[in-house]
Scaffold this active site. Structure first.
Site, short mmCIF file in Angstrom:
data_model
loop_
_atom_site.label_atom_id
_atom_site.label_comp_id
_atom_site.label_asym_id
_atom_site.label_seq_id
_atom_site.Cartn_x
_atom_site.Cartn_y
_atom_site.Cartn_z
N PHE A 118 59.05 -0.73 18.53
CA PHE A 118 60.22 -1.00 17.66
C PHE A 118 59.87 -2.27 16.90
O PHE A 118 59.84 -3.36 17.49
CB PHE A 118 61.42 -1.19 18.57
CG PHE A 118 62.74 -1.44 17.91
CD1 PHE A 118 63.51 -0.38 17.44
CD2 PHE A 118 63.26 -2.73 17.81
CE1 PHE A 118 64.77 -0.60 16.88
CE2 PHE A 118 64.51 -2.96 17.25
CZ PHE A 118 65.26 -1.88 16.79
N THR A 132 61.32 -7.65 14.38
CA THR A 132 61.19 -9.11 14.26
C THR A 132 60.01 -9.51 13.36
O THR A 132 58.94 -8.88 13.39
CB THR A 132 61.01 -9.73 15.66
OG1 THR A 132 62.10 -9.31 16.48
CG2 THR A 132 60.97 -11.25 15.61
N GLY A 188 64.19 -13.56 12.97
CA GLY A 188 64.38 -13.31 14.40
C GLY A 188 65.80 -12.85 14.63
O GLY A 188 66.13 -11.68 14.39
N GLN A 228 64.14 -20.69 45.32
CA GLN A 228 64.55 -21.89 46.05
C GLN A 228 64.69 -21.58 47.55
O GLN A 228 64.24 -22.35 48.40
CB GLN A 228 65.88 -22.40 45.47
CG GLN A 228 66.24 -23.81 45.88
CD GLN A 228 65.30 -24.85 45.28
OE1 GLN A 228 64.53 -24.56 44.36
NE2 GLN A 228 65.33 -26.05 45.83
N GLY A 230 61.36 -21.17 49.13
CA GLY A 230 60.63 -22.43 49.22
C GLY A 230 59.23 -22.32 48.62
O GLY A 230 59.03 -21.56 47.67
N GLU A 263 66.35 -8.44 22.13
CA GLU A 263 67.51 -7.56 21.83
C GLU A 263 68.82 -8.35 21.75
O GLU A 263 69.86 -7.91 22.23
CB GLU A 263 67.60 -6.43 22.85
CG GLU A 263 66.46 -5.45 22.69
CD GLU A 263 66.56 -4.28 23.64
OE1 GLU A 263 67.63 -3.67 23.69
OE2 GLU A 263 65.55 -4.00 24.30
N GLU A 265 73.07 -16.54 22.86
CA GLU A 265 73.92 -17.24 21.89
C GLU A 265 74.43 -16.28 20.81
O GLU A 265 75.59 -16.32 20.43
CB GLU A 265 73.15 -18.40 21.23
CG GLU A 265 72.78 -19.54 22.17
CD GLU A 265 71.61 -19.19 23.10
OE1 GLU A 265 70.87 -18.23 22.81
OE2 GLU A 265 71.46 -19.87 24.14
C1 LIG Z 1 59.13 -10.40 25.57
C2 LIG Z 1 59.66 -10.15 24.20
C3 LIG Z 1 59.57 -8.87 23.67
C4 LIG Z 1 60.04 -8.61 22.39
N1 LIG Z 1 59.89 -7.36 21.86
C5 LIG Z 1 60.29 -7.11 20.60
C6 LIG Z 1 60.09 -5.82 20.03
O1 LIG Z 1 59.57 -4.90 20.66
N2 LIG Z 1 60.48 -5.62 18.74
C7 LIG Z 1 61.06 -6.59 17.99
O2 LIG Z 1 61.40 -6.34 16.84
N3 LIG Z 1 61.26 -7.85 18.52
C8 LIG Z 1 60.88 -8.12 19.79
N4 LIG Z 1 61.03 -9.38 20.33
C9 LIG Z 1 61.58 -10.43 19.49
C10 LIG Z 1 63.01 -10.79 19.85
O3 LIG Z 1 63.89 -9.76 19.46
C11 LIG Z 1 63.32 -12.14 19.19
O4 LIG Z 1 62.57 -13.11 19.89
C12 LIG Z 1 64.80 -12.48 19.22
O5 LIG Z 1 65.52 -11.64 18.37
C13 LIG Z 1 65.05 -13.93 18.82
O6 LIG Z 1 64.41 -14.25 17.64
P1 LIG Z 1 63.46 -15.54 17.56
O7 LIG Z 1 62.55 -15.52 18.72
O8 LIG Z 1 62.88 -15.59 16.21
O9 LIG Z 1 64.44 -16.77 17.78
P2 LIG Z 1 65.49 -17.48 16.68
O10 LIG Z 1 66.22 -16.41 16.03
O11 LIG Z 1 64.63 -18.38 15.87
O12 LIG Z 1 66.36 -18.27 17.68
C14 LIG Z 1 65.92 -19.44 18.37
C15 LIG Z 1 67.13 -20.02 19.12
O13 LIG Z 1 68.16 -20.34 18.16
C16 LIG Z 1 69.36 -19.70 18.55
N5 LIG Z 1 70.13 -19.31 17.38
C17 LIG Z 1 69.71 -18.61 16.28
N6 LIG Z 1 70.70 -18.46 15.42
C18 LIG Z 1 71.79 -19.07 15.96
C19 LIG Z 1 73.14 -19.25 15.57
N7 LIG Z 1 73.61 -18.75 14.42
N8 LIG Z 1 73.97 -19.93 16.38
C20 LIG Z 1 73.53 -20.44 17.57
N9 LIG Z 1 72.27 -20.31 18.00
C21 LIG Z 1 71.42 -19.62 17.21
C22 LIG Z 1 68.93 -18.48 19.36
O14 LIG Z 1 69.96 -18.05 20.24
C23 LIG Z 1 67.75 -19.03 20.11
O15 LIG Z 1 68.19 -19.73 21.25
C24 LIG Z 1 60.61 -9.65 21.63
C25 LIG Z 1 60.71 -10.93 22.18
C26 LIG Z 1 60.24 -11.18 23.44
C27 LIG Z 1 60.35 -12.58 24.00
#
Ligand SMILES: Cc1cc2nc3c(=O)[nH]c(=O)nc-3n(C[C@H](O)[C@H](O)[C@H](O)COP(=O)(O)OP(=O)(O)OC[C@H]3O[C@@H](n4cnc5c(N)ncnc54)[C@H](O)[C@@H]3O)c2cc1C
Length: 382
Positions: free
Chosen positions: A123, A126, A131, A335, A338, A362, A366
């Protein structure tokens, strides 16, 4: 094995049977497989697990759009092996847009081999600049002859580099923002699709970056109509969030089991740890939180299976609560166990590495809280 007594009001008889059978399969055929250490091994193991899961017919709940059954599968797999759970989850994420928005010809071509585990899906939503803000996708798909040419980069994509079929979100009309996003089915060997490289996680999980460089696909690679991609993507995430919650519940259940086994046999100060009240408090909190998370999870899945069109709020509650709960439960288990709990390859150490990502992918906690607050405020304004 998912305990169906607590959630029986949400289940039908075939779900109870599935929980037992899937639990048995996960314990017998999945849990004993060693955890791959290197990324290349994790990629091979993911393919092997897909063969096992698909070959056994365990992907059928995805195709049946039976959300409670998908949750039971992920709970059972999450308890046995987070990597096996991810393999199941990714078949769901890659396939659901086809099931929700594909033509009969697209379904006929892809769904059978996907169900058998012969075609691995991914899928691809991103991007480096998109993100949480999915609407800002910059990958483009321009009309070229009778088909489309895709350009752009996708990052943090599970199954990148090993998938046979990518469900790709790209803009066919950037001026329209989210309404210009379309969804395409792109085979892994499409000319112009390049695996940039792996992005290595602390837990085994085939993650990576892919690039589209004048990647040509025929017109029938488009799912539904142009501009429908954003809706399809969000509908897929909405539908599948309860399954992430279920995986989290499976991991928390395993953490609780491991902690219980340990505190009953480990003696300190002349007594089993289980006799100390501070230890008991942790066990009580873990069990209560897990119970609450499972109720939220199966409530959300039940509503969807009953035909409720949107479960946005229910799914967001289940996913955010269950994944935060699972992180706390796994930490508590470490925890309680240990020093042995942080040794490489202890089951809770593996869970500790695996559970973290669930609060991010997904929909981060937040973003889900913003969704829930939006719904609450809307209701309050009525
Ligand atoms: C193990 C893993 C597998 C994944 N697999 C897929 C996949 O198969 N396909 C795919 O498309 N994506 C995938 N992803 C990507 C994932 O969907 C994104 O990491 C996620 O949507 C968050 O985007 P970002 O990492 O760019 O973080 P950001 O969007 O940059 O966010 C960073 C931080 O800012 C916070 N934040 C952002 N906007 C706001 C707001 N308006 N208010 C408050 N806080 C906010 C977020 O909550 C987060 O804590 C995967 C990620 C991981 C870690």
């Amino acid at each position: 094995m998912p305990d169906t007594r607590l959630i029986r009001t949400f289940l039908e008889p075939h779900h109870t049977k599935l929980a037992e059978q899937a639990g048995g399969f996960a314990i017998k055929e999945i849990a004993s497989r060693p955890e791959p250490i290197e990324d290349a091994d994790a990629r091979r193991e993911a393919r092997a697990l897909l063969g096992l899961i698909g070959g056994g017919g365990w992907l059928q709940p995805i195709l049946d759009l039976d959300l409670r059954a998908c949750c039971l599968m992920r709970e059972a797999l999450g308890e046995a092996s987070p990597l096996a759970d991810a393999v199941f989850a990714l078949q769901g994420l890659g396939t659901t847009p086809i099931l929700l928005g594909g033509s009969q010809a697209q379904k006929d071509r892809w769904v059978g081999p996907i169900a058998q585990g012969k075609v691995m899906t991914a899928f691809a939503m991103t991007e480096p600049g998109a993100g949480s803000d999915v609407g800002s996708i910059a990958t483009t798909a321009r009309r070229e002859g009778s088909g489309y040419a895709l350009d752009g980069t996708k990052t943090l994509i599970s199954n990148a580099g090993i998938a046979d079929l990518y469900t790709v979100f790209a803009s066919t009309d950037p001026a329209k923002g989210p309404k210009g996003i379309s969804c395409f089915l792109v085979p892994g060997d499409a000319p112009g699709l390049r695996f940039v490289g792996p992005q290595v996680l602390s837990a085994p999980h085939p993650l990576g970056e892919i690039a589209f460089e004048d990647c040509r696909v025929p017109a029938d690679a488009l799912l539904g109509t142009e501009g429908r991609g954003y809706g399809l993507g969000l509908a897929t995430l909405d539908r599948l969030r309860p399954t992430v919650a279920a995986a989290a519940c499976g991991m928390a259940a395993r953490a609780l089991t491991e902690a219980l086994m340990h505190v009953k046999q480990r003696q300190q100060f002349g007594l089993p740890l289980a006799r100390f009240q501070l230890v008991q408090q942790k066990l009580a909190r873990m069990a209560t939180d897990l119970t609450a998370a499972r109720l939220l999870t199966y409530r959300a899945a039940f509503e969807k299976d009953q035909g409720q069109e949107r479960i946005t709020s229910e799914a967001a509650m289940a996913k955010s609560f269950a994944t935060e709960m699972a992180q706390r439960a796994v930490d508590d288990a470490v925890q309680l166990i240990g020093g042995r709990g942080v040794l490489a390859d202890h089951p809770v150490e593996r869970l500790y590495r695996a559970v973290r990502a669930l609060r991010i992918y997904e929909g981060t906690t937040e973003i889900l809280q913003l969704i829930m607050a939006g719904e609450i405020l809307k209701t309050a304004d009525r």
